[in-house]
Enzyme design. Sequence first.
Site, short mmCIF file in Angstrom:
data_model
loop_
_atom_site.label_atom_id
_atom_site.label_comp_id
_atom_site.label_asym_id
_atom_site.label_seq_id
_atom_site.Cartn_x
_atom_site.Cartn_y
_atom_site.Cartn_z
N ASN A 71 70.79 18.37 104.54
CA ASN A 71 70.99 17.68 103.28
C ASN A 71 71.05 18.75 102.21
O ASN A 71 70.09 19.52 102.05
CB ASN A 71 69.83 16.75 102.95
CG ASN A 71 69.73 15.56 103.90
OD1 ASN A 71 70.48 15.46 104.87
ND2 ASN A 71 68.80 14.68 103.63
N HIS A 122 63.10 7.12 106.92
CA HIS A 122 63.57 7.60 105.62
C HIS A 122 62.58 7.12 104.56
O HIS A 122 62.94 6.35 103.67
CB HIS A 122 65.00 7.11 105.36
CG HIS A 122 65.74 7.90 104.33
ND1 HIS A 122 66.97 8.47 104.55
CD2 HIS A 122 65.41 8.24 103.06
CE1 HIS A 122 67.38 9.11 103.46
NE2 HIS A 122 66.45 8.98 102.53
N GLU A 169 73.68 14.81 104.11
CA GLU A 169 73.72 14.33 102.72
C GLU A 169 74.30 15.43 101.83
O GLU A 169 74.00 16.60 102.04
CB GLU A 169 72.32 14.01 102.17
CG GLU A 169 71.70 12.74 102.69
CD GLU A 169 70.33 12.45 102.08
OE1 GLU A 169 70.04 12.91 100.96
OE2 GLU A 169 69.55 11.75 102.75
N ARG A 191 75.71 6.70 108.15
CA ARG A 191 74.32 7.11 108.37
C ARG A 191 73.43 6.19 107.53
O ARG A 191 73.51 6.22 106.30
CB ARG A 191 74.13 8.57 107.95
CG ARG A 191 72.71 9.01 108.09
CD ARG A 191 72.40 10.40 107.59
NE ARG A 191 70.96 10.49 107.59
CZ ARG A 191 70.22 11.07 106.66
NH1 ARG A 191 70.77 11.68 105.64
NH2 ARG A 191 68.92 11.05 106.76
N GLU A 212 64.33 14.56 105.56
CA GLU A 212 63.70 15.38 104.53
C GLU A 212 62.18 15.46 104.62
O GLU A 212 61.46 14.97 103.74
CB GLU A 212 64.14 14.92 103.13
CG GLU A 212 65.63 15.07 102.94
CD GLU A 212 66.08 14.89 101.49
OE1 GLU A 212 65.26 14.55 100.63
OE2 GLU A 212 67.28 15.12 101.23
#
Length: 488
Positions: free
Chosen positions: A328, A143, A396, A97, A188
Site C-alpha cells: 500500500n 482490515h 492500495e 479487493r 497495514e
Amino acid sequence: MLIKVIYCVFCLRLSASIELSNYSFPKDFVFGVASSSYQIEGATYEDGKGENIWDYNLHRKPEIVFDGTNGDVACDSYHKWEEDISLIKNLGANFYRFSIAWPRILPSCNVGAKINKKGIEHYDKFINGLLSKGITPMVTMYHWDLPQCLEEMGGWMNASIVDDFLIYANILFEAYGDRVKHWITFNEPFQVCEYGYSGTEMAPFRNLTGVGGYNCSHHLLLAHGRTYRHYEKKFKPIQKGKVGFAVNSGWFEPKEDTEEDRRSSERVMQFSYGWYMHPVVLGNYPSVMIDRVDAISAEENYPVSRLPKFTKEEIDMLRGSFDFLGVNHYSTAQTKFSDNFHRPSFGYDCGVAPYTNPDWATSTTLPGLQMVPWGFRRLMKWIKDQYNNPPMYVTENGWATGAGLEDNERVRYITQYLSELLKAIHEDGCNVIGYAYWTILDNFEWLSGFSTKFGLVQVDFQASNRTRTPRKSYEVYKKIISSRKVIV
Ligand SMILES: *[C@@H]1O[C@H](CO)[C@@H](O)[C@H](O)[C@H]1NC(C)=O
Ligand SMILES: *[C@@H]1O[C@H](CO)[C@@H](O)[C@H](O)[C@H]1NC(C)=O
Ligand SMILES: *[C@@H]1O[C@H](CO)[C@@H](O)[C@H](O)[C@H]1NC(C)=O
Ligand SMILES: *[C@@H]1O[C@H](CO)[C@@H](O)[C@H](O)[C@H]1NC(C)=O
Ligand SMILES: *[C@@H]1O[C@H](CO)[C@@H](O)[C@H](O)[C@H]1NC(C)=O
C-alpha cells in the site's frame, strides 16, 4: 565527485518524471480497486453482526472523528452491493479487493461461539455476484474491524488472539476458498499496531507508547504465519489459492545528500515495510531494528528488550510465508536523523524525523499526502532489491480530494503514479503483477470521517440512497484499463 554526479542524474530524473510513460502494461497484469468493510458497508447492527472496536469507540466518543461521524451507514454497501459490482464491472476492473468483517462472521468471542449464518451468506452472494461479472475477488481477512469482545480480552496485545484469528481464517477458507483464490491476511499492520496500540490515532486508542506496537505486531505476524501454513497444508493442495500480506510503506528520501540522511532513510524503511516483510520473507525482524530496540531498551532499564523475540521454530514458520507481497503506497517524505522524541517510543527507537517538502503538490484535505510519483518507483525497486524480486501487488494507492466530479488532481496522480509503475516494471525489472486503486467509492475515512474523499465515484452522504456518481478519474482509469497504457 561520484556522489555529486549521481545526485545530478537523480535531479534530471525528477523533472523528467512529469512526462508520462508510453510503455504498455504486461499481458497478465491485472487492474482493480480496493475497499474495506467498516469504511463502506454500514448495517452496523444488522443480521447479527457483533460490535467492532470502531463501533464501540466512535459511539462513545464521536468527537474523536474530525466531523463527528462514524461507519453506521457509510456507503450502505451492505445493501447496495449490486450497484457497487456494476460500477466495478463498468470500470473494466479485473479484480476487487474488499474485506470481510470479522464480527459479521463471529459476533461473540466466547470459546465455542457460533458462526453467524447471515454473515456467511452475505459474503457468499457478494462473491458470487463478482464472479458472475467476471471480477476476481481478492479478500482481506482483517482490515481493522476487530470484534470488541476480543479487544476486551486484550486484543492484539494478548498472545491468544493468534488462535482466535486462526479459527476465523479457517472459517473463511472453508466457506469461500472454493471461489476465492487471493487472500490477504492483514491490511497495514503498522497502522493497526503502532497507531492503535502504541498511539491514539486508530482504534482501540490504547496509548501504550514504545510497547504496544511491538507486542501487537509480534502477535499479528505470528497470526499471519500460522494462517499461511494452515492454508498451505490444509487448503492449498485442493483450492490452489494464494495468500499474501498488505503492508503500507511511504518512500523515504534523504532530506540532504549526506551519509547520515541516507542512513536515516534506509533505517525508516526497515522500521516500516521491513518490520513486517523482513519476518515474512526472511524469518526475523531487520537486524537494525533488533540492534537498536535491544540497546535502547537496556539503556532504559527494561529487563528484556521491548521488541519481542521469535523462537527458532517461529522463524522457520515465518520465513517464506507469502505467495505475493502487498504494497500500500500513497506518499513520500524526506528524512533526517532525530532524537527529539519522548521515551520509550517507536520514534526514538527508529531515530528519524520525516519532513514534507513544500515544493511537492499536497492534498488539500490530507496535509501529509504529497504527490511524488518517482517515490513510488523507488519504493518498488527497494522492495525488489531487498527481497529478491517477489511477486507484488500494489494493494492500495490513491489520492484524497474534496467534493466534486472534475477531480483533475486525482487524474494527475493516477496517470503519473501508473507511469512510474510502468518504468519500475519495464526499466527496473520489478515483478509487479497487479494494481488496485484506493478506492472505488468515497467512504468513511477513519478519523477524517467523510471530510476527505478518495473515490473514483462520488457518494452523496446526505442522500438516503447514498447516490453514486462516477468522477472524471473513473473514466480515465477505465481508459487506462482498456488500453493498458497511461497515454491514451
Ligand atoms: C507510443 O508508442 C506507440 C507504439 O507502441 C506509438 O505509435 C506512439 O506514437 C507512441 N506515442 C508517444 C506519445 O510517444
Ligand atoms: C487472553 O485471552 C484469553 C482467552 O482468549 C483469556 O482467557 C485471558 O484472560 C486473556 N488475557 C488477558 C490479560 O486479558
Ligand atoms: C497518552 O499517554 C500519555 C502518557 O504516556 C499522556 O500524556 C497522554 O495524554 C495520553 N494521550 C491520550 C490521548 O490519552
Ligand atoms: C509485551 O510483551 C512482553 C513479552 O514479550 C511482556 O512481558 C509484556 O508484559 C507485554 N506488555 C504489555 C503491555 O502487554
Ligand atoms: C437517489 O436519490 C436522489 C434524490 O435524493 C435521486 O436523484 C437519485 O436518482 C436516486 N438514485 C438512485 C440510484 O435511486
